[in-house]
Design a protein around this motif. Structure first.
Motif, short mmCIF file in Angstrom:
data_model
loop_
_atom_site.label_atom_id
_atom_site.label_comp_id
_atom_site.label_asym_id
_atom_site.label_seq_id
_atom_site.Cartn_x
_atom_site.Cartn_y
_atom_site.Cartn_z
N GLU A 133 -55.16 17.63 -0.71
CA GLU A 133 -56.21 17.15 -1.61
C GLU A 133 -55.99 15.69 -1.96
O GLU A 133 -56.94 14.91 -2.05
CB GLU A 133 -56.23 17.99 -2.89
CG GLU A 133 -56.77 19.39 -2.67
CD GLU A 133 -56.84 20.19 -3.96
OE1 GLU A 133 -57.66 21.08 -4.05
OE2 GLU A 133 -56.04 19.90 -4.89
N ALA A 135 -54.56 13.44 -0.13
CA ALA A 135 -54.94 12.63 1.03
C ALA A 135 -56.47 12.54 1.15
O ALA A 135 -57.02 11.48 1.40
CB ALA A 135 -54.34 13.23 2.30
N GLN A 136 -57.13 13.69 0.93
CA GLN A 136 -58.59 13.68 0.98
C GLN A 136 -59.17 12.78 -0.10
O GLN A 136 -60.15 12.08 0.11
CB GLN A 136 -59.14 15.10 0.78
CG GLN A 136 -58.92 16.00 1.98
CD GLN A 136 -59.30 17.44 1.69
OE1 GLN A 136 -59.27 17.88 0.54
NE2 GLN A 136 -59.65 18.16 2.73
N SER A 137 -58.55 12.82 -1.28
CA SER A 137 -59.09 12.03 -2.39
C SER A 137 -59.00 10.54 -2.11
O SER A 137 -59.73 9.74 -2.68
CB SER A 137 -58.38 12.38 -3.70
OG SER A 137 -57.11 11.76 -3.76
N LEU A 138 -58.08 10.16 -1.19
CA LEU A 138 -58.00 8.74 -0.81
C LEU A 138 -59.09 8.38 0.19
O LEU A 138 -59.24 7.23 0.55
CB LEU A 138 -56.63 8.44 -0.18
CG LEU A 138 -55.43 8.45 -1.13
CD1 LEU A 138 -54.14 8.27 -0.34
CD2 LEU A 138 -55.55 7.36 -2.18
N GLY A 139 -59.82 9.38 0.66
CA GLY A 139 -60.89 9.12 1.61
C GLY A 139 -60.50 9.34 3.05
O GLY A 139 -61.20 8.93 3.96
N MET A 140 -59.35 10.00 3.28
CA MET A 140 -58.93 10.25 4.66
C MET A 140 -59.82 11.31 5.29
O MET A 140 -60.26 12.24 4.63
CB MET A 140 -57.47 10.74 4.70
CG MET A 140 -56.47 9.65 4.42
SD MET A 140 -54.81 10.24 4.80
CE MET A 140 -53.83 8.97 4.01
N THR A 141 -60.04 11.15 6.61
CA THR A 141 -60.79 12.16 7.35
C THR A 141 -59.86 13.35 7.60
O THR A 141 -58.65 13.24 7.41
CB THR A 141 -61.25 11.62 8.71
OG1 THR A 141 -60.08 11.28 9.46
CG2 THR A 141 -62.11 10.38 8.55
N GLN A 144 -57.02 12.46 9.86
CA GLN A 144 -56.07 11.56 9.19
C GLN A 144 -55.18 12.33 8.22
O GLN A 144 -53.98 12.06 8.13
CB GLN A 144 -56.82 10.47 8.42
CG GLN A 144 -57.34 9.35 9.29
CD GLN A 144 -58.08 8.29 8.50
OE1 GLN A 144 -58.82 8.60 7.56
NE2 GLN A 144 -57.90 7.04 8.86
N ASN A 148 -51.29 12.04 9.07
CA ASN A 148 -50.50 11.19 8.17
C ASN A 148 -49.74 11.95 7.11
O ASN A 148 -48.75 11.45 6.57
CB ASN A 148 -51.43 10.17 7.48
CG ASN A 148 -52.10 9.27 8.48
OD1 ASN A 148 -51.47 8.78 9.40
ND2 ASN A 148 -53.40 9.05 8.31
N VAL A 149 -50.23 13.13 6.76
CA VAL A 149 -49.61 13.83 5.63
C VAL A 149 -49.07 15.22 6.00
O VAL A 149 -47.90 15.51 5.79
CB VAL A 149 -50.61 13.94 4.45
CG1 VAL A 149 -50.00 14.73 3.30
CG2 VAL A 149 -51.02 12.54 3.99
#
Lengths: 232, 244
Positions: A133, A135-141, A144, A148-149
């Motif tokens: 969440e 990572a998603q909140s940073l705008g990652m697809t 990504q 990345n995570v």
């Protein structure tokens, strides 16, 4: 005892040559390919269904195939898989190749991939949801987030079970002897058949296997140490 | 400004949020309060689409989202870029140092150069007196430090709105105070913040606006002063239950 040392002196170089020519390449190539299958299978099996109905249905089918693949290779003996691919398929004229090498690598990589995919799937699901969440909140697809995570964190968790698979695979390459590959174990059988030192030869080859698997275990230890720099 | 209209989040057998219409002004701090399980976190997660509401709509400045239809992936990403988010706990990337936690989003999402992202991250760390933490991993930080870094990670993306989901509820009081001081500083510099909180003292001191959610319904939206002096029964009951 001196007999054994003399035997070792004589045959260890030959066994090592077989190891470098067959056992290690079979292990490394099959494990690399197997890891590739394993990550793909684990990603597919842990993917969430999309909202779109058609996309969800398609993914559901792919998930079914992935689950079938894992079931197939875990539910049958490795030696039977080798026989089917190397002797069975050509006999039914449905093989595209009749190379012992390609057969061995195909079977070993698919087999390892099936087991390792379960290790990786478990590791992926042990990464807390809040990490995704964040990572998603940073705008990652979606991809990504995974690259990345999720995968870097899952990689650390999956090192011990994957090391198990790698060590297991190195030993299992001895089964390639049944499809005519003169790898380390087959070679020791051939030598024992000529010099009649059966017990000594098999103990010797066991020690050579133990030597290589121990190196892998030490490698695992350092890899764990290195990757645990970011965990308690 | 964010305008939410008739937002509903329904699960199979119950509605977590029912017909919520609410606005969040820019440059102000809104505290979302309410009993546990009332749906306040769900509301917060709906704003940056981590949760997908089942009906209603919203506009975030000039971006319009209709919840009753499938939302295109590109729009989801566009909406998320308007927001930074701070979670309750354990949301810093555990495999990255503090500095890399702050640069990951700018580099991977905003496509900033590594040098520019690091410069920005270092500036943020300096502004909030945390430069000595730059090379530590999250597990080496106290809970309060983790949350302050999480706030900076969100700020590093230059969000228009900062969402905070009970950012201090996992912390001891003195660590909580460290985090609340940072939030107070941000509120004073007119950062647009939406904070889900159980801390009524903080809400009263820092928030410009209160949104009170009770059992999935919007029970109050208005100024902080009006909320704390309200004589409405539900609010009095809630505030009474929070004190001892």
């Amino acid at each position: 005892m001196t007999d054994f040392f003399n035997l070792a002196k004589e045959y260890v170089p030959e066994l090592f040559r077989a190891a470098f020519q067959y056992t290690l390449p079979l292990t490394i190539i099959s494990f690399a390919l197997g890891l590739f299958f394993a990550v793909g299978t684990a990603l597919i099996r842990s993917a969430r269904l999309p909202q779109n109905e058609w996309a969800a249905a398609a993914l559901q089918i792919v998930k079914g195939i992935a689950a079938f693949y894992v079931w197939l290779f875990r539910s049958t003996p490795l030696i039977v898989q080798l026989f089917i691919v190397f002797y069975g398929l050509p006999n039914a004229h449905i093989a595209l190749f009749q190379s012992a090498w390609i057969s061995a690598i195909t079977v070993f990589s698919l087999n390892t991939g099936a087991y390792a995919s379960e290790s990786i799937r478990a590791a992926i699901s042990s990464v807390p949801d809040v990490q995704k969440e964040a990572a998603q909140s940073l705008g990652m697809t979606g991809s990504q987030v995974y690259w990345n995570v999720v995968l870097p964190q899952a990689a650390r968790i999956s090192i011990p079970p994957l090391s198990n698979s790698l060590i297991g695979l190195l030993k299992d390459t001895s089964l390639a002897s049944v499809i005519t590959i003169v790898e380390m174990f087959y070679l020791s059988q051939q030598i024992a058949a000529t010099n009649y030192k059966v017990l000594s030869m098999y103990i010797l080859v066991a020690l050579v296997y133990a030597f290589f698997t121990s190196i892998l275990a030490i490698g695992q230890h350092y890899l764990e140490q290195y990757t645990s720099r970011f965990a308690q | 400004m964010i305008t939410v209209k008739n937002l509903t989040k329904a699960y199979r057998d119950k509605k977590a949020l029912n017909d919520i219409s609410v606005t969040f002004p820019a440059g102000k701090t809104t505290a979302i309060v309410g009993p546990s399980g009332s749906g306040k976190s769900t509301l917060l997660h709906s704003l940056n689409l981590l949760t997908r509401p089942t009906a209603g709509s919203m506009t975030v400045d000039d971006i319009a989202v209709d919840f009753s239809q499938e939302i295109a992936r590109s729009k989801v990403l566009e909406v998320r870029k308007q927001f930074g988010m701070v979670f309750q706990e354990k949301a810093l990337f555990t495999h990255l140092t503090v500095l890399k936690n702050l640069t990951e989003g700018p580099i991977k999402v905003r496509k900033m150069s590594k040098a520019a992202a690091e410069e920005k991250a270092n500036a943020l760390l300096q502004e909030f007196n945390m430069t000595e933490l730059a090379n530590r991993y999250p597990y080496q930080l106290s809970g309060g430090q983790q949350q302050r870094v999480a706030i900076l990670r969100a700020l590093a993306m230059d969000p228009k709105y900062l969402l905070l989901d009970e950012p201090t509820s996992a912390l001891d009081p003195e660590l909580e105070a460290q985090v609340l001081r940072v939030l107070k500083k941000l509120a004073e510099s007119e950062t647009s913040m939406i904070v889900v909180t159980h801390n009524m003292t903080f809400a009263q001191k820092v928030a410009d606006q209160i949104v009170f959610i009770d059992d999935g319904q919007l029970a109050f939206q208005g100024s902080t002063q009006d909320f704390f002096s309200s004589s409405e029964k539900r609010i009095e009951q809630f505030l009474g239950a929070m004190s001892f």
